[in-house]
Write an enzyme that holds these catalytic residues in place. Structure first.
Site, PDB file in Angstrom:
ATOM      1  N   LEU A  37       0.892  -1.159   0.000  1.00 11.21           N
ATOM      2  CA  LEU A  37       0.000   0.000   0.000  1.00 11.21           C
ATOM      3  C   LEU A  37       0.930   1.208   0.000  1.00 11.21           C
ATOM      4  CD1 LEU A  37      -3.055   0.537   0.015  1.00 11.21           C
ATOM      5  CD2 LEU A  37      -2.972   0.686   2.498  1.00 11.21           C
ATOM      6  N   ASP A  38       0.830   2.045  -1.020  1.00 14.51           N
ATOM      7  CA  ASP A  38       1.777   3.140  -1.209  1.00 14.51           C
ATOM      8  C   ASP A  38       1.842   4.065  -0.006  1.00 14.51           C
ATOM      9  OD1 ASP A  38       2.179   2.183  -3.775  1.00 14.51           O
ATOM     10  OD2 ASP A  38       0.649   3.498  -4.633  1.00 14.51           O
ATOM     11  N   ILE A  39       2.958   4.793   0.108  1.00 14.68           N
ATOM     12  CA  ILE A  39       3.174   5.700   1.217  1.00 14.68           C
ATOM     13  C   ILE A  39       2.093   6.768   1.303  1.00 14.68           C
ATOM     14  CG2 ILE A  39       4.676   7.259  -0.109  1.00 14.68           C
ATOM     15  CD1 ILE A  39       6.364   7.547   2.467  1.00 14.68           C
ATOM     16  N   SER A  73      -1.030   6.375   0.360  1.00 18.20           N
ATOM     17  CA  SER A  73      -2.341   5.725   0.383  1.00 18.20           C
ATOM     18  C   SER A  73      -2.677   5.279   1.801  1.00 18.20           C
ATOM     19  CB  SER A  73      -2.356   4.500  -0.544  1.00 18.20           C
ATOM     20  OG  SER A  73      -2.070   4.870  -1.875  1.00 18.20           O
TER      21      SER A  73
END
Length: 245
Positions: free
Chosen positions: A121-123, A125
């Site tokens: 899960l992207d930084i 997001s």
């Protein structure tokens, strides 16, 4: 003559009995039987249709491993620390344990060690991030043949044509490879709902860029049968024994 045998650890992983790394540990300890015989040599090759049994010691080891559901805030990376940012696993503390956790599991400091993210899960997001000590869970969620879908709410800027929406559902490629079909629909006038069965790096953001949209907010709300629900931001809970992805 073609060799049709497989490494025991690979076959155990293929059958969902453990990860390959876990299989090697169990084999080295003498906790695995093949056709009724204990196997202790790493690299042992076996027939694909052999009978594999985990001894009680291996089963106890597996049962002691936990899986954690975290509502990840912006500013944390999923895995190893990078560029000065902390990994999401630092949030797994007694203080951040959701008071509404109904799993019945008592927190132990051991539960905060050896956690691996089962999907990124992207930084920038937020939302549901799975951290697990159990290789079987990791394989189920991010294995090559995983069919567990993930659901996201995505806030965007820009105009999306009917053709653009069709392309988001099926027809886009990333990194030279066609993407699997997705389910993408409007949640409201500036928010899309994405359901994916794959997880390339920054996939949703890159998909949106290809159809002229800019993502300004992304939240994962479901993985398989597990929903984020009302888990507070920055807090976590255990996956209960009666819960399955």
């Amino acid at each position: 003559m073609t060799d049709t045998t497989l490494r025991l650890s690979k076959l155990m992983s293929m059958r969902g009995l453990s990860s390959r790394r876990e299989a090697d540990v169990y084999i080295a300890h003498g906790w695995v039987k093949v056709n009724g015989e204990v196997v202790t040599e790493l690299g042992t090759k076996v027939s694909p249709d052999c009978r594999i049994t985990l001894l009680p010691q291996a089963q106890r080891e597996q049962n002691s491993r936990v899986t954690i559901l975290l509502n990840k805030p912006i500013g944390y990376v999923s895995a190893q620390a990078e560029d000065g940012y902390q990994p999401a696993s630092v949030l797994i503390t007694a203080a951040n344990h959701d008071v509404q956790d109904r799993s019945g599991i008592t927190f132990s400091n051991e539960h905060a060690h050896g956690l691996a993210p089962a999907g990124r899960l992207d930084i920038d997001s937020t939302g549901l991030l799975v951290l697990t000590q159990d290789g079987r869970i990791a394989k189920q969620l991010i294995g090559e043949n995983s069919d567990v879908d993930k659901e996201y709410l995505v806030r965007t800027e820009g105009r999306l044509s009917t053709q653009g929406l069709e392309l988001l559902n099926h027809g886009l490629s990333l990194d030279g490879a066609a993407l699997r079909p997705a389910q993408v629909s409007w949640q409201n006038k500036d928010q899309l709902r994405f359901i994916l069965r794959e997880g390339k790096k920054r996939q949703i953001r890159r998909m949106c860029e290809l159809v002229g949209l800019k993502v300004i907010g992304l939240k994962r709300i479901r993985i398989g049968k597990i929903i984020l629900s009302d888990l507070p931001m920055g807090q976590w809970r255990y996956l209960g024994e009666d819960e399955h992805f």
